[in-house]
Design a protein around this motif. Structure first.
Motif, PDB file in Angstrom:
ATOM      1  N   VAL A 201       0.827  -1.208   0.000  1.00 31.91           N
ATOM      2  CA  VAL A 201       0.000   0.000   0.000  1.00 31.91           C
ATOM      3  C   VAL A 201       0.863   1.260   0.000  1.00 31.91           C
ATOM      4  N   THR A 206       4.707  -0.604  -6.050  1.00 36.68           N
ATOM      5  CA  THR A 206       3.758  -1.700  -5.849  1.00 36.68           C
ATOM      6  C   THR A 206       2.316  -1.204  -5.860  1.00 36.68           C
ATOM      7  N   ASP A 207       2.122   0.043  -5.438  1.00 35.75           N
ATOM      8  CA  ASP A 207       0.767   0.588  -5.481  1.00 35.75           C
ATOM      9  C   ASP A 207       0.294   0.763  -6.914  1.00 35.75           C
ATOM     10  N   GLU A 208       1.207   1.151  -7.819  1.00 37.25           N
ATOM     11  CA  GLU A 208       0.848   1.278  -9.225  1.00 37.25           C
ATOM     12  C   GLU A 208       0.492  -0.075  -9.842  1.00 37.25           C
ATOM     13  N   ASN A 210      -0.977  -2.456  -8.193  1.00 41.58           N
ATOM     14  CA  ASN A 210      -2.175  -2.971  -7.507  1.00 41.58           C
ATOM     15  C   ASN A 210      -1.929  -4.382  -6.973  1.00 41.58           C
ATOM     16  N   GLU A 212      -1.965  -5.379  -3.754  1.00 39.28           N
ATOM     17  CA  GLU A 212      -2.617  -5.737  -2.494  1.00 39.28           C
ATOM     18  C   GLU A 212      -3.621  -6.876  -2.681  1.00 39.28           C
ATOM     19  N   ALA A 213      -4.497  -6.761  -3.693  1.00 40.65           N
ATOM     20  CA  ALA A 213      -5.497  -7.811  -3.937  1.00 40.65           C
ATOM     21  C   ALA A 213      -4.829  -9.122  -4.345  1.00 40.65           C
ATOM     22  N   ASP A 214      -3.748  -9.025  -5.148  1.00 39.74           N
ATOM     23  CA  ASP A 214      -3.041 -10.245  -5.576  1.00 39.74           C
ATOM     24  C   ASP A 214      -2.384 -10.941  -4.384  1.00 39.74           C
ATOM     25  N   TRP A 247       3.421 -10.089 -12.500  1.00 44.43           N
ATOM     26  CA  TRP A 247       3.852  -8.752 -12.094  1.00 44.43           C
ATOM     27  C   TRP A 247       5.041  -8.274 -12.939  1.00 44.43           C
TER      28      TRP A 247
END
Length: 273
Positions: A201, A206-208, A210, A212-214, A247
């Motif tokens: 987060v 890593t925020d770009e 996305n 978190e859901a993965d 990723w």
């Protein structure tokens, strides 16, 4: 010589003389022996009857005890059989749940694989288009310089993103090893997961992507462990490796998209002046 027709009196014979006062009466001894014999016979009859009653009593008690023991054993057998049936039913239910979970995991893996194939096709198409654009800009003098400058600017982001993914890969390997370990406590693994989600987060790269859901999907579904004798931590996990490749593709795609956006922005600015 003895006269065989007149044998001697071997047995006690009744005295032919009449009973009288002062007379010798042999019959009194016979009656005297008869009374004890009758008493003995009566005693034996009474003793036999009482013994028979005792025997019947003991037999009745024995049969009753045997019946009680048999009933108790049958009751315990039924209880044990019922418990075993319940245990078997519970195990069958758990087995069916595990089968459904594995089936869902396989379906998720198949779906993710299809998504990876489509993403790879799209990436290949974009790469071919970018290669064409690159050649076109190189052939034009100013365009080649713009492309080179845009690629230099995005290389820094690309390297930073790759470094973040390598760090995340090492953390996922340690997390999966903690999940498969019989020694490490569960709280240790949960702490690792919280730290990775927090970094996903806060970290801009890593925020770009996305992630978190993965990551939550990996923590929920990836339960693959190598055998107990395995000493290589990287052999644990299955879904996590698919996500890591995905990723990496995303980072490559975003790099080309950033270069494209930078080139288009430089081309638009001179036209607007």
């Amino acid at each position: 010589m003895n006269n065989l027709n007149d044998p001697p009196r071997w047995n006690i014979q009744p005295d032919p003389r009449e009973r009288g006062e002062g007379g010798a009466d042999g019959n009194q001894w016979n009656y005297a022996l008869l009374v004890p014999m009758l008493g003995l016979a009566a005693f034996r009859w009474i003793w036999t009857r009482e013994s028979q009653r005792e025997i019947e009593k003991v037999k009745s008690k024995y049969n009753k005890d045997v019946f009680l023991v048999k009933s108790e054993m049958e009751s315990r057998y039924e209880e044990t059989l019922t418990e075993r049936r319940r245990a078997v039913a519970a195990l069958e239910l758990e087995l069916e749940k595990e089968r459904q979970r594995v089936k869902g995991f396989k379906q998720a893996m198949i779906s993710q694989s299809h998504h990876m194939v489509e993403e790879r096709k799209r990436l290949q198409q974009e790469r071919e288009w970018l290669e064409e654009e690159k050649q076109r800009y190189i052939k034009s003098g100013a365009g080649g310089a713009v492309l080179h400058q845009a690629m230099e600017q995005q290389n820094e982001w690309f390297q930073r993103a790759n470094a973040t993914l390598r760090e995340l890969e090492a953390q996922l390997v340690e997390r999966q090893n903690a999940y498969c370990s019989l020694i490490l406590p569960r709280d240790k693994r949960l702490e690792m997961e919280r730290n990775m989600l927090l970094k996903a987060v806060k970290e801009p790269v890593t925020d770009e992507l996305n992630l978190e859901a993965d990551l939550q999907d990996i923590f929920k579904r990836d339960k693959h462990c190598a055998n107990l004798m395995n000493m290589d931590k990287r052999k644990n996990g299955s879904l996590m490796w698919v996500y890591l490749k995905y990723w990496q593709l995303q980072v490559t795609v975003q790099k080309h998209q950033r270069i494209e956006a930078a080139i288009l922005a430089r081309n638009i600015k001179p036209q607007t002046k």
